[in-house]
Design a protein around this motif. Structure first.
Motif, PDB file in Angstrom:
ATOM      1  N   ALA A 173       1.195  -1.406  -0.390  1.00 34.45           N
ATOM      2  CA  ALA A 173      -0.016  -0.366  -0.056  1.00 34.45           C
ATOM      3  C   ALA A 173       0.988   0.900   0.326  1.00 34.45           C
ATOM      4  CB  ALA A 173      -0.722  -0.135   1.160  1.00 34.45           C
ATOM      5  N   TRP A 174       0.504   1.775  -0.613  1.00 36.20           N
ATOM      6  CA  TRP A 174       1.293   3.705  -0.697  1.00 36.20           C
ATOM      7  C   TRP A 174       2.681   3.658  -1.469  1.00 36.20           C
ATOM      8  CZ3 TRP A 174      -3.047   4.998  -2.758  1.00 36.20           C
ATOM      9  CH2 TRP A 174      -4.124   5.114  -1.783  1.00 36.20           C
ATOM     10  N   SER A 175       3.140   2.857  -2.415  1.00 36.31           N
ATOM     11  CA  SER A 175       4.604   2.303  -2.602  1.00 36.31           C
ATOM     12  C   SER A 175       5.324   3.653  -3.286  1.00 36.31           C
ATOM     13  CB  SER A 175       4.500   0.945  -3.685  1.00 36.31           C
ATOM     14  OG  SER A 175       4.079   0.586  -3.523  1.00 36.31           O
ATOM     15  N   ASP A 176       6.561   3.748  -3.268  1.00 31.57           N
ATOM     16  CA  ASP A 176       6.596   5.622  -3.608  1.00 31.57           C
ATOM     17  C   ASP A 176       7.278   4.862  -4.655  1.00 31.57           C
ATOM     18  OD1 ASP A 176       8.087   7.456  -4.099  1.00 31.57           O
ATOM     19  OD2 ASP A 176      10.542   6.848  -2.592  1.00 31.57           O
ATOM     20  N   VAL A 177       6.078   4.997  -6.013  1.00 32.02           N
ATOM     21  CA  VAL A 177       6.520   4.455  -7.365  1.00 32.02           C
ATOM     22  C   VAL A 177       7.372   5.368  -7.840  1.00 32.02           C
ATOM     23  CG1 VAL A 177       4.150   2.249  -7.004  1.00 32.02           C
ATOM     24  CG2 VAL A 177       4.512   5.025  -7.716  1.00 32.02           C
ATOM     25  N   ASP A 178       7.046   6.282  -8.305  1.00 30.84           N
ATOM     26  CA  ASP A 178       7.437   7.425  -8.680  1.00 30.84           C
ATOM     27  C   ASP A 178       9.388   7.685  -8.031  1.00 30.84           C
ATOM     28  OD1 ASP A 178       7.151   9.200  -6.551  1.00 30.84           O
ATOM     29  OD2 ASP A 178       6.072  10.932  -7.518  1.00 30.84           O
ATOM     30  N   HIS A 179       9.769   7.341  -6.969  1.00 29.17           N
ATOM     31  CA  HIS A 179      10.760   7.113  -6.010  1.00 29.17           C
ATOM     32  C   HIS A 179      11.464   8.700  -5.581  1.00 29.17           C
ATOM     33  CE1 HIS A 179      11.473   2.894  -7.832  1.00 29.17           C
ATOM     34  NE2 HIS A 179      10.980   3.501  -8.291  1.00 29.17           N
ATOM     35  N   ASN A 180      10.933   9.941  -5.203  1.00 25.63           N
ATOM     36  CA  ASN A 180      10.836  10.976  -4.722  1.00 25.63           C
ATOM     37  C   ASN A 180      10.960  10.695  -3.446  1.00 25.63           C
ATOM     38  OD1 ASN A 180       8.321  10.137  -3.813  1.00 25.63           O
ATOM     39  ND2 ASN A 180       7.383  12.581  -4.959  1.00 25.63           N
ATOM     40  N   THR A 215       3.189   7.315  -1.977  1.00 29.54           N
ATOM     41  CA  THR A 215       1.978   7.697  -2.553  1.00 29.54           C
ATOM     42  C   THR A 215       0.777   8.415  -1.737  1.00 29.54           C
ATOM     43  OG1 THR A 215       1.963   6.262  -4.288  1.00 29.54           O
ATOM     44  CG2 THR A 215       0.571   7.308  -4.629  1.00 29.54           C
ATOM     45  N   ARG A 216       0.682   8.199  -0.820  1.00 30.89           N
ATOM     46  CA  ARG A 216      -0.674   8.603   0.127  1.00 30.89           C
ATOM     47  C   ARG A 216      -0.097  10.577   0.135  1.00 30.89           C
ATOM     48  NH1 ARG A 216      -4.884   9.415   3.619  1.00 30.89           N
ATOM     49  NH2 ARG A 216      -4.509   9.992   5.637  1.00 30.89           N
ATOM     50  N   ASN A 217       1.169  10.199   0.827  1.00 27.83           N
ATOM     51  CA  ASN A 217       1.647  12.351   0.999  1.00 27.83           C
ATOM     52  C   ASN A 217       2.092  12.642   0.314  1.00 27.83           C
ATOM     53  OD1 ASN A 217       1.810  12.596   4.169  1.00 27.83           O
ATOM     54  ND2 ASN A 217       3.166  11.079   3.710  1.00 27.83           N
ATOM     55  N   LYS A 220       5.470  17.353   8.673  1.00 27.06           N
ATOM     56  CA  LYS A 220       6.108  16.968   9.677  1.00 27.06           C
ATOM     57  C   LYS A 220       7.235  17.408   9.883  1.00 27.06           C
ATOM     58  CE  LYS A 220       6.142  13.188  12.514  1.00 27.06           C
ATOM     59  NZ  LYS A 220       5.549  11.584  12.756  1.00 27.06           N
ATOM     60  N   PRO A 221       8.173  18.003  10.544  1.00 23.49           N
ATOM     61  CA  PRO A 221       9.325  18.483  10.610  1.00 23.49           C
ATOM     62  C   PRO A 221      10.344  17.289  10.584  1.00 23.49           C
ATOM     63  CG  PRO A 221       7.603  19.834  12.636  1.00 23.49           C
ATOM     64  CD  PRO A 221       6.712  18.562  12.353  1.00 23.49           C
ATOM     65  N   GLY A 222      10.827  16.856  10.415  1.00 27.49           N
ATOM     66  CA  GLY A 222      12.370  15.862  10.241  1.00 27.49           C
ATOM     67  C   GLY A 222      11.735  15.356   9.277  1.00 27.49           C
ATOM     68  N   THR A 223      10.837  15.221   8.310  1.00 24.13           N
ATOM     69  CA  THR A 223      10.700  13.994   7.414  1.00 24.13           C
ATOM     70  C   THR A 223      10.585  14.236   5.839  1.00 24.13           C
ATOM     71  OG1 THR A 223       8.617  14.930   7.179  1.00 24.13           O
ATOM     72  CG2 THR A 223       8.814  13.167   8.665  1.00 24.13           C
ATOM     73  N   ARG A 224      11.901  15.230   5.788  1.00 23.25           N
ATOM     74  CA  ARG A 224      12.141  15.657   4.458  1.00 23.25           C
ATOM     75  C   ARG A 224      10.800  16.266   3.626  1.00 23.25           C
ATOM     76  NH1 ARG A 224      13.394  10.670   4.222  1.00 23.25           N
ATOM     77  NH2 ARG A 224      12.527  10.383   2.100  1.00 23.25           N
ATOM     78  N   ASP A 225       9.739  17.073   4.377  1.00 21.15           N
ATOM     79  CA  ASP A 225       8.793  17.440   3.518  1.00 21.15           C
ATOM     80  C   ASP A 225       7.756  16.449   3.329  1.00 21.15           C
ATOM     81  OD1 ASP A 225       9.749  20.619   4.895  1.00 21.15           O
ATOM     82  OD2 ASP A 225      10.442  20.738   3.392  1.00 21.15           O
TER      83      ASP A 225
END
Length: 254
Positions: free
Chosen positions: A100-107, A111-113, A126-131
């Motif tokens: 679920a909600w894989s980072d398919v675009d490798h950014n 995907t949810r975020n 959220k601070p500390g999450t690289r935005d």
């Protein structure tokens, strides 16, 4: 007005682009659908981001307006989609479409975020999450016409990421026959995803377009056009009732 609080000129421009891409996809055939579908997603996003933040106006009274050529383009793509009965649900699980909600675009963000960032306004992270992790924002919800204030942890369930073509429905209308990699893409494709009111998303569940449509009638033209575009992109079929329901909506989009 087309959609919720979208200026007429911006919405018309975006819908015109969307319609042209839909028609291009139907003329080019299924082999070009993936390329066209990606551009359709950009057109849909352009319409979404032209909304005024935090100013939902309710459910509307029509199914949206469009020029005859725009509706004809969506109808042309609809005509290219096979009509069959549902396959058995045997073998379906969420895992058939990857984590679920894989980072398919490798950014670096899931995907949810990514979808929350695309669809919400006044976004904080959220601070500390690289935005990457969206902490708060406002959603002008297309399904209901409401404005929802989202705060992670307090009312996270109020804003959910909806698969416009539900995965279980996709499984029963052709996704069993595509590759695991294609199913992963389908589950994470921005064209098939939208931040939505949680209760409305739960009510929709795995319904097809003949069984559920958004309460916000002004969004229905875009909604069925996106369903059609996703079906074409991933070579899925429709049942006769869904096909006829979508055709009926498109006939009013003028």
């Amino acid at each position: 007005m087309i959609g919720m609080n979208i200026s007429r000129s911006a919405a018309t421009k975006s819908l015109t682009v969307l319609a042209g891409l839909l028609l291009a996809g139907s003329l080019a055939g299924c082999d070009a659908a993936a390329h066209v579908g990606a551009k359709v997603a950009d057109a849909v996003h352009s319409a979404a981001t032209s909304q005024a933040p935090g100013t939902g106006t309710g459910t509307g009274t029509g199914t949206g307006t469009a020029h005859p050529g725009e509706a004809a383009a969506a109808e042309a793509q609809l005509a290219s989609i096979p009509v069959k009965g549902k396959a058995p649900k045997t073998g379906y699980s969420r895992g058939q479409f990857g984590p679920a909600w894989s980072d398919v675009d490798h950014n670096g963000c899931d995907t949810r975020n990514d979808m929350l960032r695309r669809d919400l306004t006044d976004v904080t992270t959220k601070p500390g999450t690289r935005d990457c992790v969206i902490a708060s924002g406002k959603l002008a919800d297309k399904y209901t016409g409401k404005t929802i204030t989202f705060t992670r942890g307090e009312n996270s369930a109020d804003v959910q990421i909806d698969h416009i073509i539900p995965l279980s429905l996709a499984w029963q209308t052709g996704a069993q026959q595509i590759s695991a990699g294609q199913r992963l893409q389908l589950a994470n494709d921005p064209l098939n995803l939208m931040s939505a009111d949680g209760p409305a998303n739960q009510q929709k569940s795995d319904s097809s377009a003949d069984a559920w449509l958004p309460a916000n009638k002004a969004f229905r033209c875009e909604y069925v056009a996106r369903r059609t575009a996703v079906k074409a992109k991933y070579k899925l079929w429709m049942t006769r009732p869904e096909h006829d329901a979508i055709a009926g909506i498109l006939a009013t989009c003028k």
